[in-house]
Design a protein around this motif. Structure first.
Motif, PDB file in Angstrom:
ATOM      1  N   PHE A  33       0.831  -1.198   0.000  1.00 11.79           N
ATOM      2  CA  PHE A  33       0.000   0.000   0.000  1.00 11.79           C
ATOM      3  C   PHE A  33       0.868   1.251   0.000  1.00 11.79           C
ATOM      4  O   PHE A  33       0.581   2.226  -0.707  1.00 11.79           O
ATOM      5  N   ARG A  37      -0.424   1.471 -12.378  1.00  7.85           N
ATOM      6  CA  ARG A  37      -0.937   0.193 -11.867  1.00  7.85           C
ATOM      7  C   ARG A  37      -0.050  -0.964 -12.339  1.00  7.85           C
ATOM      8  O   ARG A  37       0.266  -1.875 -11.575  1.00  7.85           O
ATOM      9  N   ARG A  64       2.072  -3.527 -10.043  1.00  9.03           N
ATOM     10  CA  ARG A  64       1.971  -4.988 -10.157  1.00  9.03           C
ATOM     11  C   ARG A  64       3.328  -5.633 -10.401  1.00  9.03           C
ATOM     12  O   ARG A  64       3.569  -6.758  -9.961  1.00  9.03           O
ATOM     13  N   GLU A 104      -2.870 -10.535  -2.058  1.00  8.35           N
ATOM     14  CA  GLU A 104      -4.332 -10.432  -2.047  1.00  8.35           C
ATOM     15  C   GLU A 104      -4.797  -9.006  -2.343  1.00  8.35           C
ATOM     16  O   GLU A 104      -4.291  -8.044  -1.774  1.00  8.35           O
ATOM     17  N   ASN A 105      -5.756  -8.869  -3.240  1.00  8.98           N
ATOM     18  CA  ASN A 105      -6.423  -7.603  -3.591  1.00  8.98           C
ATOM     19  C   ASN A 105      -5.479  -6.468  -3.996  1.00  8.98           C
ATOM     20  O   ASN A 105      -5.608  -5.348  -3.499  1.00  8.98           O
ATOM     21  N   ASP A 141      -5.410  -4.674  -6.714  1.00 11.47           N
ATOM     22  CA  ASP A 141      -6.128  -3.561  -7.335  1.00 11.47           C
ATOM     23  C   ASP A 141      -6.826  -2.703  -6.285  1.00 11.47           C
ATOM     24  O   ASP A 141      -6.890  -1.480  -6.422  1.00 11.47           O
ATOM     25  N   HIS A 142      -7.319  -3.336  -5.240  1.00 10.32           N
ATOM     26  CA  HIS A 142      -7.953  -2.585  -4.155  1.00 10.32           C
ATOM     27  C   HIS A 142      -6.932  -1.663  -3.482  1.00 10.32           C
ATOM     28  O   HIS A 142      -7.232  -0.509  -3.188  1.00 10.32           O
ATOM     29  N   LEU A 143      -5.734  -2.158  -3.259  1.00 11.55           N
ATOM     30  CA  LEU A 143      -4.686  -1.343  -2.643  1.00 11.55           C
ATOM     31  C   LEU A 143      -4.353  -0.141  -3.525  1.00 11.55           C
ATOM     32  O   LEU A 143      -4.226   0.985  -3.037  1.00 11.55           O
ATOM     33  N   ASP A 160      -6.269   1.229  -5.891  1.00 14.85           N
ATOM     34  CA  ASP A 160      -7.431   2.128  -5.950  1.00 14.85           C
ATOM     35  C   ASP A 160      -7.555   2.961  -4.675  1.00 14.85           C
ATOM     36  O   ASP A 160      -7.884   4.146  -4.733  1.00 14.85           O
ATOM     37  N   ARG A 161      -7.290   2.359  -3.525  1.00  8.11           N
ATOM     38  CA  ARG A 161      -7.299   3.099  -2.259  1.00  8.11           C
ATOM     39  C   ARG A 161      -6.252   4.202  -2.268  1.00  8.11           C
ATOM     40  O   ARG A 161      -6.483   5.306  -1.786  1.00  8.11           O
ATOM     41  N   ASP A 201      -6.835   8.125  -1.625  1.00 10.40           N
ATOM     42  CA  ASP A 201      -6.107   8.800  -0.535  1.00 10.40           C
ATOM     43  C   ASP A 201      -5.181   9.905  -1.026  1.00 10.40           C
ATOM     44  O   ASP A 201      -5.117  10.974  -0.428  1.00 10.40           O
TER      45      ASP A 201
END
Length: 89
Positions: free
Chosen positions: A12, A51, A55, A63-64, A66-68, A70-71, A75
Motif C-alpha cells: 500500500f 498500476r 503490479r 491479495e487484492n 487492485d484494491h490497494l 485504488d485506495r 487517498d
C-alpha cells in the motif's frame, strides 16, 4: 533486480508513492479532472501505467492488489484535491 513486495502494508505504501508521482507530474490534469469530474478519463493512461508498475513490484499472489492501488488513488489524488471546486463534493 529489486525484491518483490509481499507485505500488504508495504504494498500500500508503494502504491501511494506511485500515485503520488502520477499526481505530482500531472497536477494540471488532476485539477481539471477534479473540476470536471473526469479525472479517470484524463489520467487513464497514467493510472494504468502506474498500476502496471505497481503490479511489477509486488508478488503475484498478493491479495487484492487492485484494491490497494485504488485506495491509494483515493487517498493521494482525490482526497488531497478536496479544496478544488468541483461538482463531485
Amino acid at each position: 533486480m529489486a525484491r518483490l513486495v509481499d507485505n500488504p502494508e508495504l504494498a500500500f505504501r508503494l502504491a501511494r508513492a506511485i500515485v503520488s508521482d502520477i499526481a505530482l507530474y500531472n497536477q494540471d490534469k488532476v485539477r481539471e479532472g477534479i473540476m470536471k469530474d473526469n479525472i479517470f478519463e484524463l489520467l487513464g493512461e497514467e493510472i494504468e501505467e502506474g498500476r502496471e508498475h505497481f503490479r511489477s513490484r509486488i508478488v503475484p499472489d498478493l491479495e487484492n492488489p487492485d484494491h490497494l492501488f485504488d485506495r491509494a488513488i483515493v487517498d493521494v489524488m482525490i482526497k488531497q484535491a478536496g479544496k478544488i471546486e468541483s461538482p463531485i463534493w
